[in-house]
Design a protein around this motif. Structure first.
Motif, PDB file in Angstrom:
ATOM      1  N   VAL A 128      -1.403   1.420  -5.741  1.00 39.22           N
ATOM      2  CA  VAL A 128      -1.186   0.168  -5.004  1.00 39.22           C
ATOM      3  C   VAL A 128      -1.358   0.395  -3.504  1.00 39.22           C
ATOM      4  N   LEU A 129      -0.829   1.521  -3.010  1.00 40.49           N
ATOM      5  CA  LEU A 129      -0.981   1.820  -1.583  1.00 40.49           C
ATOM      6  C   LEU A 129      -2.466   1.865  -1.209  1.00 40.49           C
ATOM      7  N   GLY A 130      -3.267   2.416  -2.118  1.00 43.48           N
ATOM      8  CA  GLY A 130      -4.712   2.451  -1.891  1.00 43.48           C
ATOM      9  C   GLY A 130      -5.303   1.051  -1.790  1.00 43.48           C
ATOM     10  N   THR A 131      -4.844   0.144  -2.653  1.00 44.82           N
ATOM     11  CA  THR A 131      -5.419  -1.204  -2.629  1.00 44.82           C
ATOM     12  C   THR A 131      -5.037  -1.969  -1.366  1.00 44.82           C
ATOM     13  N   VAL A 132      -3.926  -1.585  -0.708  1.00 44.02           N
ATOM     14  CA  VAL A 132      -3.562  -2.283   0.533  1.00 44.02           C
ATOM     15  C   VAL A 132      -4.020  -1.511   1.765  1.00 44.02           C
ATOM     16  N   GLY A 133      -4.903  -0.533   1.551  1.00 40.99           N
ATOM     17  CA  GLY A 133      -5.536   0.124   2.701  1.00 40.99           C
ATOM     18  C   GLY A 133      -4.883   1.422   3.148  1.00 40.99           C
ATOM     19  N   GLY A 134      -3.822   1.848   2.450  1.00 34.32           N
ATOM     20  CA  GLY A 134      -3.165   3.099   2.820  1.00 34.32           C
ATOM     21  C   GLY A 134      -3.703   4.264   2.008  1.00 34.32           C
TER      22      GLY A 134
END
Lengths: 202, 459
Positions: free
Chosen positions: A45-51
């Protein structure tokens, strides 16, 4: 003026209150979503929000990874509040006015735990003197213990004491906006990137 | 001006209206994907609704509790009956601190109270720091959406606006480039501001603190540098317990923009060392709405904007046609409640399709309220002559069987044979931009009788 307005508002509110209805009980274990591998979900999820989430065994390993991050290499003004991870070019405890932190390029800060359902990390102001460091640096890293990932927000609120800190919050990814024709742009006002170091031995 | 009049200009530009429609539907679809990813979504909505309904039934007690706890945290608490008093209070606080420059994050309440023009008139520089809000502020127009203030503006127009005000390259329209320009421009404002004003997403009775949600981090930057933070909130923003935030933070961003949570969900409990924090609690008509059994659930709104994104009328008529800080379905309830005379056309724009009710994270019965609002306006004698006459006519028609049958049969024949100009003329509002359905050959009553006879013959 204000005291009489206050009274008027309360009089009006009490004039015809709706019938009382019960406050639902919200058990943290509730019927809420959980995950087989909360850590994997958190990273996803962090990846999907740019992190970006990097799992490392030790702080020393995190330090090696940090050194490879381009914005860190390019950073002139750096701050770290985590021993053994990155450098500090300024002493934030010697700084009184937060405006003196406007030109920080990279900050390495502490988070307490992550939330699998939304990739958020809980941060509190007792870990650093100037809370603006969460927002003003061009790039930030947050360090959390890899073991500390909860499934959802109910579990999150079960373990935090809201009101204990003048400032606390969830940070999920870097600053972003989609205000121009719904095009996602990373780096609106706050950090242009967020790298999370999830450390096994912390 | 009425909603149809204002919407007309928007609708006349067909490609643009279609583009606007699609942009919002894109957000609605993102919301759907997020909602479907949470198995207990409906349970969450149920809980959120129950928490809000409970809070409203005890609102004065919770407000007292909030005030007491906030004061104990060292926060200055102010009460304002209406928008004017709210503006005066903010002005006084700014005066006491010798403030000249203010940075503001998004607050629908300050929009509702017209704080910006008031402060500007009094000599302050007020900078909206949310990118969308900054764009509309520079263009000297109000936001057209509560979450996506500049959703009606094309990137080329943002480019023109920034070229004029921020000195970006002429003809530039790349969102990355334009956002970067705004970032640099607003950084200067953040760093030179004397005070930060924010709204409040949720206030907690239990702790006396409040939560502000943004994706850009503009609220946080705005209040972490200067020594003064003023938070403005409607009295309905309260939640009883900190643990209630779990429910609402799970719902808010998913419903609003289709994100799992906003980038920043900041919990404020008292001032920074050496700083001051003020909270202004504003009624501005809310206590009146609470007294109304018909409309009080509209106070449960958490301003996510989901009802706008899904509304077929909002998507095709644009936010400005509502002439209100809060447009769309929820705005068509809240605004006529406050100013029925000037906004009586809003609930009639609704087709009662009910999509808003389906997506509302706190389960406000929006389309029922929109229908009730029509009655409310009728009782206030605010219906136009055309609505009144047609209602009277139809009610006469429907209460006499022979009239209804004759009219139906006449209409079926007439619609088939009348020349086009006789049907699609200015008197027929329903014929504008849409085709009437082809009239059936016989009435439902006849079809039903025939069908019954046929099946009766078989048995």
């Amino acid at each position: 003026m204000s005291s009489s307005s206050r009274e008027t508002i309360f009089t009006n509110l009490r004039a015809a209150l709706p019938e009382s209805s019960p406050l639902p009980d919200l058990p943290p274990s509730g019927p809420w979503q959980t995950f087989d591998d909360p850590f994997a979900r958190f990273c996803e999820v962090l990846g999907t929000v740019g992190g970006d989430c990097q799992r490392v065994a030790t702080i020393a390993e995190a330090n090696d990874q940090l050194a490879k991050i381009e914005p860190y290499q390019a950073a002139k003004v750096k701050v770290s509040v985590v021993d053994g991870l990155g450098d500090s070019t300024i002493d934030i405890n010697a700084i009184e006015d937060p405006h003196d932190l406007e030109n920080v390029d990279y900050a390495v800060l502490r988070g307490h735990f992550g939330v699998a359902e939304n990739g958020a990390i809980w941060v509190t102001d007792d870990t650093l003197k100037h809370r603006v460091l969460y927002f003003v640096p061009q790039h930030i890293s947050l360090v959390i213990p890899a073991s500390q990932i909860v499934n959802n927000m109910h579990e999150a609120y079960d373990r935090i004491e809201v009101g204990k800190h003048a400032f606390a919050g969830f940070i999920s990814g870097p600053s972003k906006t989609a205000d121009i024709e719904q095009s996602l742009v990373i780096g609106a006002h706050g950090a242009r990137s967020l790298t999370v170091f999830a450390v096994d031995e912390l | 001006m009425s909603h149809p009049t204002l919407a007309k200009g928007f609708v006349n530009n067909k490609p643009r209206a279609q583009w606007h429609d699609k942009a919002l539907w894109f957000v609605r679809e993102k919301r759907d994907r997020m909602a479907h990813g949470v198995p207990e979504w409906e349970e969450l909505r149920q809980q959120a609704s129950a928490i809000k309904i409970h809070t409203m039934s005890q609102l004065p007690n919770y407000l007292e509790q909030f005030e007491k706890n906030a004061k104990a945290l060292g926060v200055h608490v102010h009460w304002a009956i209406d928008g004017d008093e709210h503006n005066r209070i903010v002005h006084e606080i700014l005066q006491q601190h010798n403030v000249k420059r203010v940075v503001k994050s998004k607050s629908m309440l300050t929009e509702e109270c017209h704080l910006n023009p008031f402060l500007e008139k009094n000599g302050y520089e007020v900078v909206d720091t949310d990118l969308g809000e900054r764009i509309v502020q520079l263009r000297n127009e109000p936001p057209s959406h509560i979450v996506l203030p500049a959703i009606h503006i094309k990137k080329e127009e943002v480019g023109e606006c920034f070229h004029e005000h921020l000195g970006t390259e002429k003809g530039a329209s790349d969102p990355n480039y334009l956002t970067e320009a705004a970032r640099n421009h607003l950084r200067e404002r953040f760093c030179s501001a004397d005070a930060g004003i924010t709204g409040v997403n949720f206030a907690l009775a239990e702790t006396g603190g409040f939560v502000v949600c943004t994706n850009e981090g503009n609220a946080d930057l705005g209040v972490s540098l200067p020594k003064l933070h003023i938070a403005c909130m409607g009295i309905e923003k309260l939640l009883p317990r900190a643990s209630d935030l779990a429910v609402f933070l799970r719902l808010l961003a998913r419903s609003a923009t289709g994100q799992p949570i906003t980038t920043y969900s900041s919990h404020f409990h008292g001032p920074r060392e050496g700083s001051e924090m003020h909270i202004v609690l504003v009624d501005n008509g809310r206590s009146g709405i609470l007294q109304s059994p018909e409309f009080r659930r509209s106070l449960n709104c958490i301003r996510c904007g989901a009802c706008m994104n899904t509304c077929p009328v909002y998507r095709r008529s644009g936010g400005h046609s509502y002439e209100s800080a809060v447009p769309g379905p929820i705005g068509s309830i809240l605004t006529p409640l406050k100013t029925p005379e000037s906004h009586s056309s809003l609930p009639f724009a609704c087709s009662l399709c009910g999509s808003c009710t389906d997506v509302c994270p706190v389960k406000i019965d929006l389309h029922h309220q929109l229908l009730a609002m029509r009655g409310f306006l009728d009782r206030k004698k605010l219906l136009g002559m055309s609505k009144k006459l047609s209602m009277k006519f139809v009610s006469g028609l429907l209460s006499h069987k022979w009239m209804y049958t004759t009219a139906g049969s006449a209409a079926r024949t007439a619609l088939r044979w009348l020349p086009r100009f006789a049907v699609y003329n200015p008197l027929n509002g329903w014929g504008k931009q849409r085709e009437l359905p082809e009239p059936p050959k016989s009435s439902f009553r006849d079809q039903y009788a025939a069908h019954k006879k046929q099946s009766g013959d078989k048995s």
